[in-house]
Design an enzyme around this catalytic site. Sequence first.
Site, PDB file in Angstrom:
ATOM      1  N   CYS A  76       0.861  -1.181   0.000  1.00  0.00           N
ATOM      2  CA  CYS A  76       0.000   0.000   0.000  1.00  0.00           C
ATOM      3  C   CYS A  76       0.898   1.231   0.000  1.00  0.00           C
ATOM      4  O   CYS A  76       1.727   1.393   0.906  1.00  0.00           O
ATOM      5  CB  CYS A  76      -0.894  -0.005   1.236  1.00  0.00           C
ATOM      6  N   CYS A 199      -0.996   3.686  -6.904  1.00  0.00           N
ATOM      7  CA  CYS A 199      -1.799   2.988  -5.893  1.00  0.00           C
ATOM      8  C   CYS A 199      -1.940   1.561  -6.385  1.00  0.00           C
ATOM      9  O   CYS A 199      -2.223   1.335  -7.574  1.00  0.00           O
ATOM     10  CB  CYS A 199      -3.165   3.650  -5.741  1.00  0.00           C
TER      11      CYS A 199
END
Length: 286
Positions: A76, A199
């Site tokens: 992440c 992302c």
Amino acid sequence: MPTPTSPIGVFDSGIGGLSVLQALREVLPGERFVYLADSGNAPYGERGDAFVQARSARITDWMRNQHDVKALVIACNTATAAAIDSLRDGNPGLPIIGVEPALKPAALYSKTHKVGVIATQGTVSSHRFATLQAAHSAHTQFVVQACAGLARAIEDSTLPSISASQNATQIRALCAQYTSAMGTFGTAPGEIDTLVLGCTHYVFAADALRSLVGPGVTLVDTGTPVARRTYSLLHATGMLRKQDVEMGTAAEACQLFTTGDVSALRHAAEQWLGLPTTCASSAAIA
């Protein structure tokens, strides 16, 4: 204490980190993995640093105490930016590998020296991202776009309660909104010829993005570099699993957990990674 047969832990705010897990499984086919999707608190990119740091610390404790992981991959970008330094300080001896937008390789790939970057607000607002961008801006112009709502839409795409066609339309509309705000994509001078997917969720919107920016634009993500880095660290410390050690069933070799809707994780694992639904279970991490 972890041994070479211990699993590698991987976590993300949701299902986006499955793109990193996919790369890890390709580079390290003989390893076992434990993946945690903190979908009950997703997306991290729309929460503050203090929350992300606290959740990351709690998940790391869970990975160590419940699964005795030998390495931890933070799949992440937002959690890496907010929490990797404190996690490393608090867990000496545990290799912790983070992800960050691939600005360096993108700057090397770009022929027009103009690179687009899409990421969450949490990532683009972080000090870590600012430092990374400054380090590679000497010969490259970065066009940075925060994409509110896109990670959530991709996360929701695996929920059985949401129409697949409706969700695909929403994802494409958000991708169109954000790419159009960035300028012109292409290979001519002054155009953006490289797009960084900042992302891990965005890898699963690559088809929509490709159709919008055109076939000549290079899409860059971080999954494979992260997997190679993980391999290097385990190899250097003698912690790679021996190939002749019994792996067990697919569900034992790759265990998936979620703090959210387990049916969504099962659907994503089956659809994107070809894993059996028995791999996925619920996890209660306060």
